[in-house]
Scaffold this active site. Structure first.
Site, PDB file in Angstrom:
ATOM      1  N   ARG A 144      -8.226 -11.605   5.528  1.00  0.00           N
ATOM      2  CA  ARG A 144      -6.934 -12.067   6.069  1.00  0.00           C
ATOM      3  C   ARG A 144      -6.892 -11.924   7.583  1.00  0.00           C
ATOM      4  O   ARG A 144      -7.435 -10.983   8.141  1.00  0.00           O
ATOM      5  CB  ARG A 144      -5.775 -11.253   5.478  1.00  0.00           C
ATOM      6  CG  ARG A 144      -5.648 -11.360   3.982  1.00  0.00           C
ATOM      7  CD  ARG A 144      -4.365 -10.672   3.504  1.00  0.00           C
ATOM      8  NE  ARG A 144      -4.371 -10.551   2.069  1.00  0.00           N
ATOM      9  CZ  ARG A 144      -4.334  -9.378   1.413  1.00  0.00           C
ATOM     10  NH1 ARG A 144      -4.237  -8.237   2.081  1.00  0.00           N
ATOM     11  NH2 ARG A 144      -4.349  -9.356   0.101  1.00  0.00           N
TER      12      ARG A 144
ATOM     13  N   MET B 290     -17.381  -4.371   5.650  1.00  0.00           N
ATOM     14  CA  MET B 290     -17.622  -3.748   6.948  1.00  0.00           C
ATOM     15  C   MET B 290     -19.063  -3.254   7.093  1.00  0.00           C
ATOM     16  O   MET B 290     -19.606  -3.225   8.193  1.00  0.00           O
ATOM     17  CB  MET B 290     -16.618  -2.606   7.155  1.00  0.00           C
ATOM     18  CG  MET B 290     -16.667  -1.962   8.515  1.00  0.00           C
ATOM     19  SD  MET B 290     -16.467  -3.138   9.892  1.00  0.00           S
ATOM     20  CE  MET B 290     -14.679  -3.240  10.024  1.00  0.00           C
TER      21      MET B 290
ATOM     22  N   HIS C 243       0.832  -1.223   0.000  1.00  0.00           N
ATOM     23  CA  HIS C 243       0.000   0.000   0.000  1.00  0.00           C
ATOM     24  C   HIS C 243       0.860   1.264   0.000  1.00  0.00           C
ATOM     25  O   HIS C 243       0.386   2.333   0.387  1.00  0.00           O
ATOM     26  CB  HIS C 243      -0.920   0.083   1.243  1.00  0.00           C
ATOM     27  CG  HIS C 243      -2.021  -0.909   1.266  1.00  0.00           C
ATOM     28  ND1 HIS C 243      -2.536  -1.409   2.434  1.00  0.00           N
ATOM     29  CD2 HIS C 243      -2.743  -1.478   0.269  1.00  0.00           C
ATOM     30  CE1 HIS C 243      -3.514  -2.256   2.164  1.00  0.00           C
ATOM     31  NE2 HIS C 243      -3.659  -2.318   0.855  1.00  0.00           N
TER      32      HIS C 243
ATOM     33  N   GLY D 205     -11.754   3.283   6.254  1.00  0.00           N
ATOM     34  CA  GLY D 205     -11.209   4.470   6.927  1.00  0.00           C
ATOM     35  C   GLY D 205     -11.962   5.735   6.558  1.00  0.00           C
ATOM     36  O   GLY D 205     -12.217   6.595   7.409  1.00  0.00           O
TER      37      GLY D 205
ATOM     38  N   GLY E  45     -11.610   2.546   1.829  1.00  0.00           N
ATOM     39  CA  GLY E  45     -13.053   2.297   1.978  1.00  0.00           C
ATOM     40  C   GLY E  45     -13.589   2.376   3.400  1.00  0.00           C
ATOM     41  O   GLY E  45     -14.538   3.116   3.673  1.00  0.00           O
TER      42      GLY E  45
ATOM     43  N   HIS F 127      -4.623   2.730   6.436  1.00  0.00           N
ATOM     44  CA  HIS F 127      -5.272   2.449   5.144  1.00  0.00           C
ATOM     45  C   HIS F 127      -6.166   1.232   5.365  1.00  0.00           C
ATOM     46  O   HIS F 127      -5.666   0.114   5.523  1.00  0.00           O
ATOM     47  CB  HIS F 127      -4.202   2.171   4.067  1.00  0.00           C
ATOM     48  CG  HIS F 127      -4.770   1.733   2.753  1.00  0.00           C
ATOM     49  ND1 HIS F 127      -4.673   2.496   1.606  1.00  0.00           N
ATOM     50  CD2 HIS F 127      -5.467   0.633   2.396  1.00  0.00           C
ATOM     51  CE1 HIS F 127      -5.285   1.880   0.616  1.00  0.00           C
ATOM     52  NE2 HIS F 127      -5.762   0.736   1.064  1.00  0.00           N
TER      53      HIS F 127
HETATM   54  P1  ADP Z   1      -9.868  -2.166  -1.924  1.00  0.00           P
HETATM   55  O1  ADP Z   1      -8.888  -2.580  -0.889  1.00  0.00           O
HETATM   56  O2  ADP Z   1     -10.497  -3.311  -2.634  1.00  0.00           O
HETATM   57  O3  ADP Z   1      -9.414  -1.033  -2.828  1.00  0.00           O
HETATM   58  P2  ADP Z   1     -11.611  -0.190  -0.725  1.00  0.00           P
HETATM   59  O4  ADP Z   1     -10.583   0.752  -0.228  1.00  0.00           O
HETATM   60  O5  ADP Z   1     -12.507   0.271  -1.808  1.00  0.00           O
HETATM   61  O6  ADP Z   1     -11.061  -1.612  -1.076  1.00  0.00           O
HETATM   62  O7  ADP Z   1     -12.518  -0.616   0.535  1.00  0.00           O
HETATM   63  C1  ADP Z   1     -13.551  -1.537   0.376  1.00  0.00           C
HETATM   64  C2  ADP Z   1     -14.217  -1.793   1.697  1.00  0.00           C
HETATM   65  O8  ADP Z   1     -14.620  -0.555   2.284  1.00  0.00           O
HETATM   66  C3  ADP Z   1     -15.498  -2.585   1.572  1.00  0.00           C
HETATM   67  O9  ADP Z   1     -15.249  -3.960   1.537  1.00  0.00           O
HETATM   68  C4  ADP Z   1     -16.227  -2.183   2.824  1.00  0.00           C
HETATM   69  O10 ADP Z   1     -15.840  -3.054   3.852  1.00  0.00           O
HETATM   70  C5  ADP Z   1     -15.711  -0.813   3.154  1.00  0.00           C
HETATM   71  N1  ADP Z   1     -16.714   0.246   2.996  1.00  0.00           N
HETATM   72  C6  ADP Z   1     -17.073   0.913   1.888  1.00  0.00           C
HETATM   73  N2  ADP Z   1     -18.062   1.810   2.157  1.00  0.00           N
HETATM   74  C7  ADP Z   1     -18.325   1.700   3.478  1.00  0.00           C
HETATM   75  C8  ADP Z   1     -19.233   2.337   4.395  1.00  0.00           C
HETATM   76  N3  ADP Z   1     -20.055   3.293   3.993  1.00  0.00           N
HETATM   77  N4  ADP Z   1     -19.208   1.966   5.683  1.00  0.00           N
HETATM   78  C9  ADP Z   1     -18.360   0.996   6.100  1.00  0.00           C
HETATM   79  N5  ADP Z   1     -17.500   0.367   5.323  1.00  0.00           N
HETATM   80  C10 ADP Z   1     -17.471   0.709   4.023  1.00  0.00           C
END
Ligand code: ADP
Length: 401
Positions: free
Chosen positions: A246, A288, A185, A337, A335, A213
């Site tokens: 994981r 989440m 990352h 965070g 996502g 992250h």
């Molecule tokens: P990646 O690692 O695949 O790039 P992202 O950074 O897009 O993933 O994060 C994806 C995750 O973010 C989803 O699996 C979900 O758990 C979380 N997520 C997305 N929107 C929300 C939300 N509104 N509330 C809580 N969790 C969320």
């Protein structure tokens, strides 16, 4: 008098995975995306192309047996729906490469020697580097007149001191197999570190940060004076925080136990730890949002999963506070965070003794960047990550732009 406007430098950013290829045309100076796209199910009978320009999504099924076919499908999508790649004056193709091994501490122009070096460290990321290379080779064929730049997910962490990067493993074994902590990352942590320093009004090279992250994969990084000095992922992305699927940190003896007692082979254990654990393993979903909904509905497994997730985060915040001494900000990104107020609140509850005090109203207010109270010695920030923009900037920088 009108100052001459610099011409935008656009970069085609490619993130090639084993069965998918993500792409974006990015203005390296503003971060604006002219078009984004995703090609899925590479290698399966029928693949899918999703190409977005402005508000318009274009989807269609195509035959994509391999990465070369995916690159051709991408070119076709650009020809059909725009923008015209010849017209946007591309400066380079920027490739996300997951593992740069000990060799690469920064982004590089791709030459045959660089390709060979990426191949050479593929054993450290067998699921990621081979498809990254397939993307590089396909792009080299399709865009033979453009410079190709590799941006490594491990590069930002190459400033980690030896005491943070070294496992207390038999030295000869570790050296023979290049076993150390590389992290991941890095492109996201690098982007967020700079954006957070900007928000704090300090120079990036002065910023001391704990960056969290939290996406499907998750990692924490301790940044001292703008440099990564420790990160939670290790040889592979399995170490550290609890993730979507994981385990994160776990006693390595669990592996011996499952092999000896449960009779599982190494691939089965790998699958359990990388794909069937984390939030999915504890709560039945790797998302989440589902876990939070489960908690609201009184699901005990979901509640425990959320507690384990946040408790692990708190431990890393405590550890990295000790590593850094002075912390300017704790920064949430990706996502979970960026979107999960409950995760942020639960993680930071009771950390006033570390100088961290969350403003509960700001935390719930979407789009607010600074979510700590005015009295909080350590700022708490929510900074959306933008790995594609960072890759575009790196590509332009490598070309001397
Ligand atoms: P990646 O690692 O695949 O790039 P992202 O950074 O897009 O993933 O994060 C994806 C995750 O973010 C989803 O699996 C979900 O758990 C979380 N997520 C997305 N929107 C929300 C939300 N509104 N509330 C809580 N969790 C969320």
């Amino acid at each position: 008098m009108n100052a001459a406007r610099p011409t935008a430098q656009h970069v085609l950013v490619i993130n090639a995975g084993s069965s998918s290829l993500k792409y974006q045309v990015v203005d390296a100076s503003s971060g604006a995306a002219l078009a984004t796209g995703l090609i899925e199910r590479i290698g399966e009978k029928t693949g899918q192309v999703s190409h977005t320009v402005g508000d318009c999504d274009h989807e269609r099924e195509v035959d994509v047996p391999d990465h070369a076919a995916a690159m051709a499908a991408m070119s076709e999508a650009f020809s059909e729906h725009g923008p015209d790649l010849a017209g946007v004056n591309l400066a380079a193709v920027g490739h996300r490469v997951v593992q740069g091994g000990p060799e690469f501490s920064e982004s590089v122009l791709i030459t045959p020697e660089v390709e060979a070096a990426i191949e050479d460290v593929s054993d450290l990321a067998p699921l990621h580097n081979p498809p990254n290379l397939a993307g590089i080779r396909a792009a080299r064929e399709t865009f033979s007149d453009l410079p190709q730049v590799a941006v490594f997910d491990t590069a930002f962490h190459r400033t980690m001191p030896a005491h943070a990067a070294t496992y207390a493993l038999d030295r000869e074994v570790a050296q023979a197999h290049r076993i150390r902590r590389y992290g991941a990352h890095g492109t996201s942590h690098q982007y967020v570190a700079r954006a957070a320093a900007h928000e704090l009004g300090i120079a990036p090279e002065q910023a001391n940060l704990i960056i969290l992250h939290l996406g499907n994969g998750a990692s924490a990084t301790a940044v001292a004076n703008g440099n990564s000095v420790d990160t939670s992922m290790g040889l592979t992305p399995l170490e550290g925080l609890v993730m979507g699927t994981r385990t994160g940190d776990i006693d390595p003896a669990v592996v011996f136990h499952l092999a000896r007692t449960a009779g599982m082979d190494i691939d089965a254990i790998d699958t359990i730890m990388n794909r069937r654990s984390g939030l999915l393993g504890l709560a039945g979903s790797n998302d989440m949002r589902d876990v939070e909904a489960g908690v609201d509905a009184g699901d005990e497994n979901a509640r425990l999963a959320l507690e384990v997730y946040c408790y692990r985060l708190r431990k890393y915040i405590g550890a990295y506070t000790a590593v850094l001494g002075r912390v300017d900000a704790v920064v949430f990104t990706a996502g979970i965070g960026e979107n999960s107020a409950p995760v942020r609140a639960r993680t930071l509850a009771g950390l006033e003794s570390l100088g961290i005090s969350l403003d509960p109203v700001a935390n719930e207010t979407r789009g607010t960047v600074r979510i700590s109270t005015a009295e909080s010695r350590v700022a708490v920030l929510v900074v959306p990550t933008n790995e594609e923009w960072e890759i575009a900037r790196e590509a332009v920088a490598v070309l001397g732009g």
